[in-house]
Design a protein around this motif. Structure first.
Motif, PDB file in Angstrom:
ATOM      1  N   SER A   1      30.153  41.580  47.971  1.00 47.61           N
ATOM      2  CA  SER A   1      29.062  40.754  48.497  1.00 47.61           C
ATOM      3  C   SER A   1      28.654  41.235  49.880  1.00 47.61           C
TER       4      SER A   1
ATOM      5  N   CYS B   1      20.874  35.579  49.597  1.00 42.03           N
ATOM      6  CA  CYS B   1      22.256  35.975  49.899  1.00 42.03           C
ATOM      7  C   CYS B   1      23.240  35.329  48.922  1.00 42.03           C
TER       8      CYS B   1
ATOM      9  N   LEU C   1      35.050  40.209  44.996  1.00 40.25           N
ATOM     10  CA  LEU C   1      33.816  39.484  45.301  1.00 40.25           C
ATOM     11  C   LEU C   1      33.458  39.480  46.785  1.00 40.25           C
TER      12      LEU C   1
ATOM     13  N   LEU D   1      27.402  34.741  54.270  1.00 38.06           N
ATOM     14  CA  LEU D   1      28.368  34.571  53.173  1.00 38.06           C
ATOM     15  C   LEU D   1      29.513  33.637  53.561  1.00 38.06           C
TER      16      LEU D   1
ATOM     17  N   CYS E   1      26.854  44.599  49.715  1.00 34.15           N
ATOM     18  CA  CYS E   1      25.474  44.521  49.240  1.00 34.15           C
ATOM     19  C   CYS E   1      24.513  43.996  50.305  1.00 34.15           C
ATOM     20  N   LEU E   2      24.991  43.143  51.179  1.00 34.27           N
ATOM     21  CA  LEU E   2      24.115  42.511  52.165  1.00 34.27           C
ATOM     22  C   LEU E   2      24.087  43.228  53.512  1.00 34.27           C
TER      23      LEU E   2
ATOM     24  N   ILE F   1      22.926  36.969  45.461  1.00 33.07           N
ATOM     25  CA  ILE F   1      23.671  38.217  45.319  1.00 33.07           C
ATOM     26  C   ILE F   1      25.146  37.923  45.061  1.00 33.07           C
ATOM     27  N   ARG F   2      25.705  37.026  45.846  1.00 33.72           N
ATOM     28  CA  ARG F   2      27.119  36.695  45.682  1.00 33.72           C
ATOM     29  C   ARG F   2      27.388  36.102  44.301  1.00 33.72           C
ATOM     30  N   GLU F   3      26.560  35.159  43.863  1.00 32.88           N
ATOM     31  CA  GLU F   3      26.816  34.494  42.588  1.00 32.88           C
ATOM     32  C   GLU F   3      26.562  35.406  41.402  1.00 32.88           C
ATOM     33  N   SER F   4      25.603  36.310  41.518  1.00 35.49           N
ATOM     34  CA  SER F   4      25.386  37.262  40.421  1.00 35.49           C
ATOM     35  C   SER F   4      26.556  38.240  40.331  1.00 35.49           C
ATOM     36  N   LEU F   5      27.092  38.646  41.473  1.00 37.29           N
ATOM     37  CA  LEU F   5      28.287  39.485  41.458  1.00 37.29           C
ATOM     38  C   LEU F   5      29.469  38.731  40.865  1.00 37.29           C
ATOM     39  N   ARG F   6      29.603  37.467  41.212  1.00 32.47           N
ATOM     40  CA  ARG F   6      30.707  36.664  40.672  1.00 32.47           C
ATOM     41  C   ARG F   6      30.626  36.618  39.144  1.00 32.47           C
TER      42      ARG F   6
END
Length: 236
Positions: free
Chosen positions: A213, A116, A209, A230, A216-217, A119-124
């Protein structure tokens, strides 16, 4: 990810982050002490920068090879030594730049403690990169359609590469395939980026973001669990 690969991902620049005529990359006239391969690589980089900036300003259809060469400070004969034409150069810039984005996202994903957060950090990482180089965002996301079938194939291939970030998705209900769900989510994220960049709001991409995020989840965990993972505050 190996340390040297991570460093490469962190330092590589998107095409369009520098002007093609950057004095630091100038090649003096006359006999050059630089090896031919270094000269060609430098000229190629400058042409990719020049293409991105030119296409972002004028649009793919109106941009000419002469415009690109002028922006890069490179002659037309050199351009045609490196590329077969405008479409070839555009696709080269797109592939190189999106490769930088994917590698930066992968590094952020790998450094996160769980899926989880990954996903957030790759989007960031992705949102920050695109917001930081709006010319590349415009060229790669908006002008890609103007290239025609080759551009559409390039986009389709790019979107399949994002499946790697969803390898750990939980099991889905019967009749719902993980790949189809992932492709739907990735397509939704891409369309959101397209609308924001097309509306000249590229600088606002990082503000998306929390929304992206959760988007996506939620299909895999449910909205409430995704928000909890998140650490998002519930709506009042």
């Amino acid at each position: 990810m190996k340390p040297e690969t991570r460093r490469s991902a962190e330092t590589a620049l998107l095409p369009g982050a520098r002007t093609g005529r950057d004095p630091a990359r100038s090649i003096k006239r006359g006999p050059s002490r630089l090896p031919p391969g270094v000269v060609a690589a430098t000229q190629r980089e400058r042409l990719l920068d020049g293409l991105v900036l030119t296409v972002a300003q004028h649009g793919y259809q109106r941009a000419t090879v002469s415009d690109i060469c002028r922006a890069a400070g490179v002659t037309r004969p050199v351009f045609y030594e490196l590329f077969t034409g405008k479409e070839d150069a555009f696709l080269a810039a797109h592939r190189y730049g999106t490769g930088v984005v994917i590698r930066r996202m992968a590094a952020a994903f790998a450094a996160a403690p769980d899926w989880c957060a990954g996903i957030r950090e790759s989007l960031r990482a992705m949102l920050g990169l695109l917001a930081g180089v709006p010319a590349f965002a415009t060229m790669a996301v908006i002008e890609l359609d103007a290239v025609g079938p080759a551009g559409r194939r390039e986009r389709d291939h790019l979107l399949t590469r994002f499946r790697a970030f969803f390898a750990e998705v939980p099991e889905l209900p019967a009749g719902v395939t993980a790949q189809a769900m992932v492709d739907a989510v990735v397509g939704g994220v891409y369309c959101t980026l397209q609308r924001c960049i097309g509306a000249d709001r590229t600088a606002e991409l990082p503000d998306l973001l929390p929304t992206l995020s959760l988007f996506c989840l939620a299909p895999f965990l449910g909205p409430a669990e995704a928000a909890r993972r998140l650490e998002l505050d519930p709506m009042p």
